[in-house]
Motif scaffolding. Structure first.
Motif, PDB file in Angstrom:
ATOM      1  N   CYS A 286      43.411  78.224  38.046  1.00 15.27           N
ATOM      2  CA  CYS A 286      44.463  78.728  37.149  1.00 15.27           C
ATOM      3  C   CYS A 286      45.434  79.669  37.867  1.00 15.27           C
ATOM      4  CB  CYS A 286      43.850  79.455  35.963  1.00 15.27           C
ATOM      5  SG  CYS A 286      42.887  78.380  34.882  1.00 15.27           S
ATOM      6  N   HIS A 287      44.892  80.569  38.669  1.00 11.70           N
ATOM      7  CA  HIS A 287      45.715  81.604  39.305  1.00 11.70           C
ATOM      8  C   HIS A 287      46.339  81.129  40.611  1.00 11.70           C
ATOM      9  CE1 HIS A 287      44.509  84.751  36.476  1.00 11.70           C
ATOM     10  NE2 HIS A 287      43.322  84.168  36.492  1.00 11.70           N
ATOM     11  N   LEU A 288      46.118  79.886  40.967  1.00 12.17           N
ATOM     12  CA  LEU A 288      46.545  79.235  42.210  1.00 12.17           C
ATOM     13  C   LEU A 288      45.663  79.704  43.368  1.00 12.17           C
ATOM     14  CD1 LEU A 288      50.455  79.311  42.001  1.00 12.17           C
ATOM     15  CD2 LEU A 288      48.889  77.485  41.322  1.00 12.17           C
TER      16      LEU A 288
ATOM     17  N   LEU B 262      32.876  84.494  46.055  1.00  9.07           N
ATOM     18  CA  LEU B 262      32.659  84.483  44.601  1.00  9.07           C
ATOM     19  C   LEU B 262      33.875  83.938  43.867  1.00  9.07           C
ATOM     20  CD1 LEU B 262      30.910  87.944  44.234  1.00  9.07           C
ATOM     21  CD2 LEU B 262      29.927  85.751  43.512  1.00  9.07           C
ATOM     22  N   ALA B 263      35.064  84.395  44.239  1.00 10.82           N
ATOM     23  CA  ALA B 263      36.297  83.936  43.591  1.00 10.82           C
ATOM     24  C   ALA B 263      36.470  82.434  43.782  1.00 10.82           C
ATOM     25  CB  ALA B 263      37.501  84.694  44.137  1.00 10.82           C
ATOM     26  N   GLU B 264      36.163  81.962  44.970  1.00 10.33           N
ATOM     27  CA  GLU B 264      36.251  80.524  45.242  1.00 10.33           C
ATOM     28  C   GLU B 264      35.216  79.755  44.424  1.00 10.33           C
ATOM     29  OE1 GLU B 264      35.682  77.418  48.931  1.00 10.33           O
ATOM     30  OE2 GLU B 264      36.267  79.473  49.404  1.00 10.33           O
ATOM     31  N   GLY B 265      33.985  80.254  44.416  1.00 10.99           N
ATOM     32  CA  GLY B 265      32.909  79.594  43.673  1.00 10.99           C
ATOM     33  C   GLY B 265      33.149  79.577  42.172  1.00 10.99           C
ATOM     34  N   MET B 266      33.804  80.613  41.668  1.00 11.25           N
ATOM     35  CA  MET B 266      34.107  80.680  40.236  1.00 11.25           C
ATOM     36  C   MET B 266      35.395  79.926  39.906  1.00 11.25           C
ATOM     37  SD  MET B 266      32.987  84.621  39.495  1.00 11.25           S
ATOM     38  CE  MET B 266      33.736  84.630  37.879  1.00 11.25           C
TER      39      MET B 266
ATOM     40  N   LEU C 212      40.408  90.616  45.681  1.00 11.77           N
ATOM     41  CA  LEU C 212      41.737  90.287  45.162  1.00 11.77           C
ATOM     42  C   LEU C 212      42.752  91.405  45.426  1.00 11.77           C
ATOM     43  CD1 LEU C 212      40.696  88.637  41.792  1.00 11.77           C
ATOM     44  CD2 LEU C 212      41.621  87.468  43.815  1.00 11.77           C
ATOM     45  N   ALA C 213      42.306  92.647  45.286  1.00 10.87           N
ATOM     46  CA  ALA C 213      43.209  93.789  45.497  1.00 10.87           C
ATOM     47  C   ALA C 213      43.699  93.879  46.942  1.00 10.87           C
ATOM     48  CB  ALA C 213      42.520  95.092  45.100  1.00 10.87           C
TER      49      ALA C 213
ATOM     50  N   GLY D 111      49.442  83.555  40.836  1.00 13.18           N
ATOM     51  CA  GLY D 111      49.702  83.264  39.435  1.00 13.18           C
ATOM     52  C   GLY D 111      50.864  82.311  39.287  1.00 13.18           C
ATOM     53  N   ARG D 112      51.099  81.913  38.045  1.00 11.42           N
ATOM     54  CA  ARG D 112      52.193  80.986  37.754  1.00 11.42           C
ATOM     55  C   ARG D 112      52.425  80.980  36.263  1.00 11.42           C
ATOM     56  NH1 ARG D 112      49.360  75.380  36.928  1.00 11.42           N
ATOM     57  NH2 ARG D 112      47.236  76.126  36.812  1.00 11.42           N
TER      58      ARG D 112
END
Length: 194
Positions: free
Chosen positions: A129-131, A120-124, A189-190, A136-137
């Motif tokens: 943005c978050h790398l 899901l994270a990849e598809g979204m 993510l956690a 993050g950056r």
């Protein structure tokens, strides 16, 4: 019990600052103790709904502290805690927490939920943005290893247009995403090792 926790934080933070480089001289020990009471002395929160600040990008932390101080980002439990804090102290606080090491991520892992959250994270396209590492950056926060409950709460706030004073791009990113999918993404993510 909360007072005892704050007192322990004051003692621990005082010891840390006493041994800290001059770069942290701008930080009032009582300010750091106040932060530590919720976010942990090392920036790793143990409290439900409270984000870990350790290893967040310095610029992200700095921006958020200014937004909170100026009342743009409204966090009721933090109201007044940054009143009168100078820009120099905010910069020092951001640097202090950015340099802290993130605690190990949870080791319990449901492989199916983890895989679904990753897909899901990849598809979204969260990694744009978050790398791709989700570290993050600059002004974009680290998501990898963040508290699962905090990630879920934040995404729900964005989805429900309740994230006042925060990046409006995120509202569009989670628009129409089911609560179950947000759960799975938070879970994934956690448990990502930064």
């Amino acid at each position: 019990m909360q007072l005892l926790s704050v007192l322990r934080s004051v003692v621990l933070v005082g010891a840390v600052l006493a041994a800290a480089p001059a770069a942290y001289a701008q930080i009032a020990p009582q300010r750091l103790a106040l932060c530590a009471a919720c976010h942990g002395a090392d920036g790793n929160s143990q409290l439900k709904g409270i984000p870990s600040l350790a290893a967040q990008p310095k610029l992200f932390l700095e921006n958020q502290l200014v937004l909170i101080r100026e009342g743009v980002r409204d966090i009721p439990v933090m109201k007044g805690s940054l009143d009168g804090v100078s820009d120099a102290e905010i910069t020092a606080l951001a640097k202090y927490y950015a340099e802290k090491t993130l605690a190990p991520v949870p080791t319990d892992k449901d492989a199916e939920v983890f895989a679904r959250g990753g897909k899901l994270a990849e598809g979204m396209r969260c990694g744009i943005c978050h790398l791709p590492t989700y570290l993050g950056r600059e002004q974009i926060p680290r998501l990898a290893g963040q508290r699962e409950d905090y990630l879920l709460h934040s995404m729900q706030q964005f989805k429900n247009n309740q994230a006042v004073g925060r990046d409006s791009n995120m509202a569009a990113s989670v628009y129409g995403v089911s609560d179950q999918d947000l759960n799975d993404i938070s879970y994934y993510l956690a448990r990502l090792t930064p």
